[in-house]
Design a protein around this motif. Structure first.
Motif, PDB file in Angstrom:
ATOM      1  N   ARG A  49      66.207 -46.165 -44.869  1.00 19.75           N
ATOM      2  CA  ARG A  49      65.930 -45.978 -46.301  1.00 19.75           C
ATOM      3  C   ARG A  49      64.703 -45.102 -46.532  1.00 19.75           C
ATOM      4  NH1 ARG A  49      67.742 -49.682 -50.085  1.00 19.75           N
ATOM      5  NH2 ARG A  49      68.127 -48.199 -51.696  1.00 19.75           N
ATOM      6  N   PRO A  50      63.544 -45.377 -45.895  1.00 16.88           N
ATOM      7  CA  PRO A  50      62.391 -44.489 -46.105  1.00 16.88           C
ATOM      8  C   PRO A  50      62.687 -43.044 -45.702  1.00 16.88           C
ATOM      9  CG  PRO A  50      61.695 -46.481 -44.972  1.00 16.88           C
ATOM     10  CD  PRO A  50      63.190 -46.511 -45.053  1.00 16.88           C
ATOM     11  N   LEU A  51      63.490 -42.872 -44.666  1.00 14.60           N
ATOM     12  CA  LEU A  51      63.852 -41.511 -44.261  1.00 14.60           C
ATOM     13  C   LEU A  51      64.729 -40.842 -45.315  1.00 14.60           C
ATOM     14  CD1 LEU A  51      64.548 -42.089 -40.463  1.00 14.60           C
ATOM     15  CD2 LEU A  51      62.706 -40.718 -41.428  1.00 14.60           C
ATOM     16  N   LEU A  52      65.660 -41.598 -45.867  1.00 14.96           N
ATOM     17  CA  LEU A  52      66.538 -41.053 -46.905  1.00 14.96           C
ATOM     18  C   LEU A  52      65.771 -40.693 -48.174  1.00 14.96           C
ATOM     19  CD1 LEU A  52      69.676 -43.351 -46.642  1.00 14.96           C
ATOM     20  CD2 LEU A  52      69.639 -40.875 -46.372  1.00 14.96           C
ATOM     21  N   GLU A  53      64.747 -41.474 -48.495  1.00 15.26           N
ATOM     22  CA  GLU A  53      64.011 -41.270 -49.738  1.00 15.26           C
ATOM     23  C   GLU A  53      62.909 -40.220 -49.627  1.00 15.26           C
ATOM     24  OE1 GLU A  53      62.769 -45.250 -50.616  1.00 15.26           O
ATOM     25  OE2 GLU A  53      64.725 -45.776 -51.480  1.00 15.26           O
ATOM     26  N   SER A  54      62.635 -39.722 -48.442  1.00 12.77           N
ATOM     27  CA  SER A  54      61.573 -38.734 -48.250  1.00 12.77           C
ATOM     28  C   SER A  54      62.145 -37.327 -48.316  1.00 12.77           C
ATOM     29  CB  SER A  54      60.906 -38.927 -46.887  1.00 12.77           C
ATOM     30  OG  SER A  54      60.317 -40.186 -46.819  1.00 12.77           O
ATOM     31  N   PRO A  55      61.678 -36.520 -49.287  1.00 11.09           N
ATOM     32  CA  PRO A  55      62.184 -35.149 -49.365  1.00 11.09           C
ATOM     33  C   PRO A  55      61.704 -34.290 -48.197  1.00 11.09           C
ATOM     34  CG  PRO A  55      60.478 -35.500 -51.010  1.00 11.09           C
ATOM     35  CD  PRO A  55      60.730 -36.818 -50.344  1.00 11.09           C
ATOM     36  N   ARG A  56      60.511 -34.578 -47.688  1.00 15.11           N
ATOM     37  CA  ARG A  56      59.960 -33.870 -46.531  1.00 15.11           C
ATOM     38  C   ARG A  56      59.247 -34.875 -45.649  1.00 15.11           C
ATOM     39  NH1 ARG A  56      62.153 -29.330 -45.562  1.00 15.11           N
ATOM     40  NH2 ARG A  56      60.478 -27.901 -45.322  1.00 15.11           N
ATOM     41  N   LEU A  57      59.277 -34.648 -44.358  1.00 17.73           N
ATOM     42  CA  LEU A  57      58.640 -35.545 -43.400  1.00 17.73           C
ATOM     43  C   LEU A  57      57.558 -34.804 -42.631  1.00 17.73           C
ATOM     44  CD1 LEU A  57      61.904 -37.178 -42.006  1.00 17.73           C
ATOM     45  CD2 LEU A  57      60.292 -38.207 -43.612  1.00 17.73           C
ATOM     46  N   ALA A  58      56.523 -35.523 -42.253  1.00 17.40           N
ATOM     47  CA  ALA A  58      55.432 -34.936 -41.476  1.00 17.40           C
ATOM     48  C   ALA A  58      55.949 -34.430 -40.131  1.00 17.40           C
ATOM     49  CB  ALA A  58      54.328 -35.963 -41.264  1.00 17.40           C
ATOM     50  N   GLY A  59      55.367 -33.357 -39.651  1.00 14.75           N
ATOM     51  CA  GLY A  59      55.777 -32.746 -38.386  1.00 14.75           C
ATOM     52  C   GLY A  59      55.699 -33.680 -37.198  1.00 14.75           C
ATOM     53  N   LEU A  61      56.792 -36.480 -36.918  1.00  7.59           N
ATOM     54  CA  LEU A  61      58.009 -37.284 -36.797  1.00  7.59           C
ATOM     55  C   LEU A  61      59.114 -36.592 -36.004  1.00  7.59           C
ATOM     56  CD1 LEU A  61      58.179 -38.921 -40.283  1.00  7.59           C
ATOM     57  CD2 LEU A  61      58.401 -40.119 -38.125  1.00  7.59           C
ATOM     58  N   PHE A  62      59.010 -35.287 -35.824  1.00  4.28           N
ATOM     59  CA  PHE A  62      60.105 -34.559 -35.173  1.00  4.28           C
ATOM     60  C   PHE A  62      60.411 -35.097 -33.775  1.00  4.28           C
ATOM     61  CE2 PHE A  62      62.036 -31.157 -32.694  1.00  4.28           C
ATOM     62  CZ  PHE A  62      63.135 -30.879 -33.489  1.00  4.28           C
ATOM     63  N   ALA A  63      59.428 -35.165 -32.914  1.00  2.00           N
ATOM     64  CA  ALA A  63      59.662 -35.624 -31.535  1.00  2.00           C
ATOM     65  C   ALA A  63      60.171 -37.071 -31.489  1.00  2.00           C
ATOM     66  CB  ALA A  63      58.414 -35.453 -30.685  1.00  2.00           C
ATOM     67  N   PHE A  84      67.899 -36.443 -40.063  1.00  2.00           N
ATOM     68  CA  PHE A  84      66.596 -36.591 -40.707  1.00  2.00           C
ATOM     69  C   PHE A  84      65.588 -35.572 -40.193  1.00  2.00           C
ATOM     70  CE2 PHE A  84      67.967 -41.135 -41.319  1.00  2.00           C
ATOM     71  CZ  PHE A  84      68.156 -41.012 -42.684  1.00  2.00           C
ATOM     72  N   SER A  85      65.733 -35.134 -38.972  1.00  2.00           N
ATOM     73  CA  SER A  85      64.765 -34.185 -38.417  1.00  2.00           C
ATOM     74  C   SER A  85      64.802 -32.848 -39.147  1.00  2.00           C
ATOM     75  CB  SER A  85      65.000 -33.985 -36.918  1.00  2.00           C
ATOM     76  OG  SER A  85      66.199 -33.264 -36.710  1.00  2.00           O
ATOM     77  N   ARG A  86      65.835 -32.557 -39.884  1.00  2.00           N
ATOM     78  CA  ARG A  86      65.943 -31.282 -40.599  1.00  2.00           C
ATOM     79  C   ARG A  86      64.935 -31.162 -41.724  1.00  2.00           C
ATOM     80  NH1 ARG A  86      67.401 -33.869 -44.458  1.00  2.00           N
ATOM     81  NH2 ARG A  86      68.715 -33.554 -46.219  1.00  2.00           N
ATOM     82  N   VAL A  87      64.397 -32.293 -42.197  1.00  2.00           N
ATOM     83  CA  VAL A  87      63.450 -32.237 -43.315  1.00  2.00           C
ATOM     84  C   VAL A  87      61.988 -32.350 -42.846  1.00  2.00           C
ATOM     85  CG1 VAL A  87      65.076 -33.072 -45.029  1.00  2.00           C
ATOM     86  CG2 VAL A  87      63.676 -34.713 -43.778  1.00  2.00           C
ATOM     87  N   VAL A  88      61.777 -32.176 -41.550  1.00  2.00           N
ATOM     88  CA  VAL A  88      60.419 -32.230 -41.014  1.00  2.00           C
ATOM     89  C   VAL A  88      59.707 -30.930 -41.348  1.00  2.00           C
ATOM     90  CG1 VAL A  88      59.046 -32.342 -38.910  1.00  2.00           C
ATOM     91  CG2 VAL A  88      61.029 -33.828 -39.177  1.00  2.00           C
ATOM     92  N   LEU A  89      58.474 -31.063 -41.856  1.00  2.00           N
ATOM     93  CA  LEU A  89      57.670 -29.892 -42.183  1.00  2.00           C
ATOM     94  C   LEU A  89      57.235 -29.176 -40.903  1.00  2.00           C
ATOM     95  CD1 LEU A  89      55.334 -31.423 -44.884  1.00  2.00           C
ATOM     96  CD2 LEU A  89      57.068 -29.680 -45.260  1.00  2.00           C
ATOM     97  N   PRO A  90      57.127 -27.868 -40.947  1.00  2.00           N
ATOM     98  CA  PRO A  90      56.604 -27.130 -39.787  1.00  2.00           C
ATOM     99  C   PRO A  90      55.168 -27.550 -39.489  1.00  2.00           C
ATOM    100  CG  PRO A  90      57.568 -25.637 -41.402  1.00  2.00           C
ATOM    101  CD  PRO A  90      57.515 -26.995 -42.037  1.00  2.00           C
ATOM    102  N   GLU A  91      54.752 -27.355 -38.258  1.00  2.00           N
ATOM    103  CA  GLU A  91      53.390 -27.700 -37.848  1.00  2.00           C
ATOM    104  C   GLU A  91      52.368 -27.084 -38.796  1.00  2.00           C
ATOM    105  OE1 GLU A  91      51.971 -29.582 -35.332  1.00  2.00           O
ATOM    106  OE2 GLU A  91      54.007 -30.323 -35.099  1.00  2.00           O
ATOM    107  N   GLY A  92      51.326 -27.868 -39.112  1.00  2.00           N
ATOM    108  CA  GLY A  92      50.250 -27.379 -39.950  1.00  2.00           C
ATOM    109  C   GLY A  92      50.507 -27.499 -41.441  1.00  2.00           C
ATOM    110  N   GLN A  93      51.704 -27.947 -41.842  1.00  2.00           N
ATOM    111  CA  GLN A  93      52.009 -28.099 -43.266  1.00  2.00           C
ATOM    112  C   GLN A  93      52.162 -29.555 -43.667  1.00  2.00           C
ATOM    113  OE1 GLN A  93      55.206 -25.662 -44.660  1.00  2.00           O
ATOM    114  NE2 GLN A  93      54.459 -23.857 -43.627  1.00  2.00           N
ATOM    115  N   ASP A  94      51.701 -30.477 -42.827  1.00  2.00           N
ATOM    116  CA  ASP A  94      51.818 -31.905 -43.150  1.00  2.00           C
ATOM    117  C   ASP A  94      50.901 -32.248 -44.306  1.00  2.00           C
ATOM    118  OD1 ASP A  94      52.582 -31.273 -40.586  1.00  2.00           O
ATOM    119  OD2 ASP A  94      52.002 -33.163 -39.723  1.00  2.00           O
TER     120      ASP A  94
END
Length: 94
Positions: A49-59, A61-63, A84-94
Motif C-alpha cells: 500500500r505505501p508503495l502504491l500510494e507514493s508517486p515517487r520513491l527515494a533512490g 529503495l531501488f536496490a 514499484f522500482s520504476r518510480v524511484v527517483l534518480p540519484e541525488g534527487q531524493d
C-alpha cells in the motif's frame, strides 16, 4: 542441503529483503506468520500500500526493491517489486 532446508533459507532471504523495504518506508510490520515464508508474505503485503500510494520513491529503495524481486519465490508477486522500482527517483534527487 535438503529441499526443505533450501526452501526455508530462500524464505529467510526474501523476508530479510522485504523487511529492508519496510524499514526504508518506515512501515511498522508485525509479521504473524508461523514460518519464514508466512512472515515474508505478510511483510511484502504490508509494504504494498505505501508503495502504491507514493508517486515517487527515494533512490535508496531501488536496490532493496530489486533484491526483494529477485528473492521472491512467487513469480506472480515478484513483479510488484520490479513495477514499484520504476518510480524511484534518480540519484541525488531524493
Amino acid at each position: 542441503m535438503t529441499d526443505k532446508a533450501e526452501d526455508t533459507e530462500r524464505a529467510r532471504t526474501f523476508l530479510a529483503c522485504a523487511a529492508e523495504v519496510a524499514r526504508l518506508l518506515a512501515v511498522d510490520v508485525d509479521a504473524p506468520g508461523t514460518t519464514a515464508k508466512g512472515r515474508a508474505r505478510s511483510v511484502a503485503g504490508a509494504v504494498r500500500r505505501p508503495l502504491l500510494e507514493s508517486p515517487r520513491l527515494a533512490g535508496e529503495l531501488f536496490a532493496p526493491l530489486m533484491a526483494a524481486a529477485v528473492h521472491d519465490p512467487d513469480p506472480n508477486c515478484c513483479r510488484w517489486f520490479v513495477w514499484f522500482s520504476r518510480v524511484v527517483l534518480p540519484e541525488g534527487q531524493d
